[in-house]
Design a protein around this motif. Structure first.
Motif, PDB file in Angstrom:
ATOM      1  N   LYS A 107       0.559  -1.157   0.149  1.00 15.23           N
ATOM      2  CA  LYS A 107       0.095  -0.009  -0.085  1.00 15.23           C
ATOM      3  C   LYS A 107       0.920   1.392  -0.085  1.00 15.23           C
ATOM      4  O   LYS A 107       0.506   2.303  -0.443  1.00 15.23           O
ATOM      5  CB  LYS A 107      -0.881   0.054   1.374  1.00 15.23           C
ATOM      6  CG  LYS A 107      -1.899  -1.264   1.321  1.00 15.23           C
ATOM      7  CD  LYS A 107      -2.610  -1.267   0.102  1.00 15.23           C
ATOM      8  CE  LYS A 107      -3.471  -2.747   0.094  1.00 15.23           C
ATOM      9  NZ  LYS A 107      -4.369  -2.883  -1.145  1.00 15.23           N
ATOM     10  N   ASP A 108       2.063   1.282   0.561  1.00 13.43           N
ATOM     11  CA  ASP A 108       2.999   2.474   0.597  1.00 13.43           C
ATOM     12  C   ASP A 108       3.565   2.622  -0.774  1.00 13.43           C
ATOM     13  O   ASP A 108       3.926   1.902  -1.180  1.00 13.43           O
ATOM     14  CB  ASP A 108       3.903   2.098   1.694  1.00 13.43           C
ATOM     15  CG  ASP A 108       4.780   3.345   1.784  1.00 13.43           C
ATOM     16  OD1 ASP A 108       4.654   4.411   2.515  1.00 13.43           O
ATOM     17  OD2 ASP A 108       5.856   3.328   0.908  1.00 13.43           O
ATOM     18  N   TRP A 111       7.391   2.324  -1.195  1.00 10.28           N
ATOM     19  CA  TRP A 111       7.798   0.912  -1.395  1.00 10.28           C
ATOM     20  C   TRP A 111       7.345   0.292  -2.788  1.00 10.28           C
ATOM     21  O   TRP A 111       8.129  -0.570  -3.379  1.00 10.28           O
ATOM     22  CB  TRP A 111       7.316   0.149  -0.203  1.00 10.28           C
ATOM     23  CG  TRP A 111       8.104   0.231   1.152  1.00 10.28           C
ATOM     24  CD1 TRP A 111       7.958   1.039   2.231  1.00 10.28           C
ATOM     25  CD2 TRP A 111       9.437  -0.228   1.212  1.00 10.28           C
ATOM     26  NE1 TRP A 111       8.733   0.732   3.227  1.00 10.28           N
ATOM     27  CE2 TRP A 111       9.943  -0.017   2.654  1.00 10.28           C
ATOM     28  CE3 TRP A 111      10.153  -1.133   0.297  1.00 10.28           C
ATOM     29  CZ2 TRP A 111      11.256  -0.331   3.063  1.00 10.28           C
ATOM     30  CZ3 TRP A 111      11.684  -1.516   0.930  1.00 10.28           C
ATOM     31  CH2 TRP A 111      11.994  -1.214   2.319  1.00 10.28           C
TER      32      TRP A 111
END
Length: 422
Positions: A107-108, A111
């Motif tokens: 989700k980030d 990343w």
């Protein structure tokens, strides 16, 4: 016909069909994993940095081309190529599956972006190993007179699957799609991984003869020395590299045709779909025509026509203003894209087989690796086309590309069809 001859003929048909199936499936993969559409669009959801977005296409291309000279120094000492291909197939499948999982589960955005670039480069580097293996195996299992037809069937049927995949991609990325980011990309990457795994499994099932012409392993510097020797002693190799680079320079103008049509000929943006359809339809028909002609007349003959069409396309672009008044702007651009499709089909069918026909078996990996690494560097440099248009306008770029195609035409007329002995 003897039993041995019958088995050999059946085995050749089997290998031919499996190789074509590999190409068909990767026609879908190439669309679902298209760097200029799908991958850049995915990255644009994660960052608005033009620098990072600008890295997507070069990474996808350089990762395949650039390592091949270094790889060839190790590769040419191996009696068979398929074991290497199979290992790389597993790595590539893992990369694609992880990419789908990254899009779905991470989700980030930071990343996600880091994993995206890491997995993209790992997949493309593994594909570079596979590409060298692929060409070596094709040279062994497909007779020289059938190689143009082999690539024609791969490209034509693969394009059909690519068209279907393209329609699906557009529906998934449309504003009305019920599947939204990032799940739409995760689904595309997952399907691409399935198609790629199936395609690589088909090619891995070929029956590869053992290579009797082994060469000791060499470092990158050693391969460069061998490449220099090959260039000094093999005029066909020198001519082929000049031809290859000239064709890249000639195609530098192609991405700007739609922009030129919109900005200079006032063609509506909605006509891009018509241009694309005309280009695909022309190439689908041309693949089979050129494949049959390659089997009858040779790859050099087909490539002569392709290079000549390149000159004609650029001549039409340079005379676009008077021709558009005679034919209509949209009709002229449709004609140009039809010729581009026929031209690209001729080059796609004949260029790879011509390299395989030319390369001595003991130096085949060297010839392929050096050529592809040099092509990778040259492709990166073609980004200068945008600067040429910005500084000197479209006509300057079209003239440069026309001269490059003229040089390619001259080079292929000087080229000898038969490989040199050794």
């Amino acid at each position: 016909m003897s039993v041995i001859q019958s088995i050999t003929a059946a085995a050749r048909r089997r290998d031919f069909n499996l190789g074509v199936l590999n190409g068909v499936l990767f026609g879908g993969v190439d669309t679902l994993f298209d760097p200029s559409l799908v991958l850049v669009t995915f990255a644009s959801f994660l960052t608005d940095s033009p620098i990072l977005l600008g890295l997507v296409y070069p990474m996808s291309q350089a990762g395949w081309f650039l390592p091949q000279l270094w790889v060839s120094g190790w590769f040419q000492s191996k009696p068979t190529a398929l074991p290497i291909y199979r290992v790389m197939a597993v790595i590539r499948t893992i990369c694609l599956v992880l990419l789908a999982l990254t899009a779905y589960a991470v989700k980030d955005k930071g990343w996600q972006l880091l994993l995206f670039f890491t997995l993209l480069m790992a997949n493309q580097l593994a594909a570079g190993f596979s590409g060298l293996s692929f060409m070596d195996v094709v040279a062994k299992v497909v007779p020289p007179g059938q190689r143009g037809l082999f690539f024609a069937w791969r490209l034509s049927l693969g394009s059909l699957l690519g068209v279907g995949a393209g329609v699906w991609v557009r529906s998934l990325l449309s504003e009305t799609s019920p599947i939204r980011f990032p799940n739409n990309f995760a689904l595309m990457f997952a399907v691409a991984s399935v198609l790629a795994a199936a395609g690589m499994a088909a090619f891995a099932a070929l029956r590869e003869p053992i290579n009797q012409a082994l060469v000791p392993r060499a470092s990158l510097i050693g391969q460069l020395r061998r490449a220099r020797t090959a260039l000094q002693t093999d005029p066909n190799f020198r001519g082929f590299l000049g031809l290859r680079l000239a064709l890249i320079g000639g195609s530098m103008a192609t991405p700007f045709f739609t922009v030129f049509a919109a900005q200079r000929l006032q063609v509506a943006a909605g006509a891009v779909g018509i241009f694309l359809s005309a280009n695909i339809a022309a190439s689908l028909v041309a693949y089979i025509v050129w494949g049959q002609l390659s089997a009858r007349r040779g790859n050099r003959y087909v490539l002569r026509i392709g290079a000549g069409l390149g000159v004609l396309v650029l001549a039409f672009a340079l005379m676009a203003w008077p021709l558009s008044r005679l034919l209509g702007a949209q009709t002229l651009v449709v004609l140009i894209f039809i010729l581009v499709g026929v031209r690209d089909a001729a080059v796609g069918v004949s260029l790879g087989p011509l390299l395989l026909d030319m390369a001595p078996p003991a130096a085949r990996s060297l010839y392929i690796g050096f050529t592809n690494t040099l092509v990778g560097i040259t492709v990166l440099l073609t980004g200068i086309g945008g600067f040429i248009v910005d500084g000197a306008g479209f006509p300057a770029l079209f003239v440069i590309s026309l001269l490059a195609y003229a040089a390619a035409t001259w080079a292929i007329w000087r080229f000898r069809e038969q490989p040199l002995p050794g």
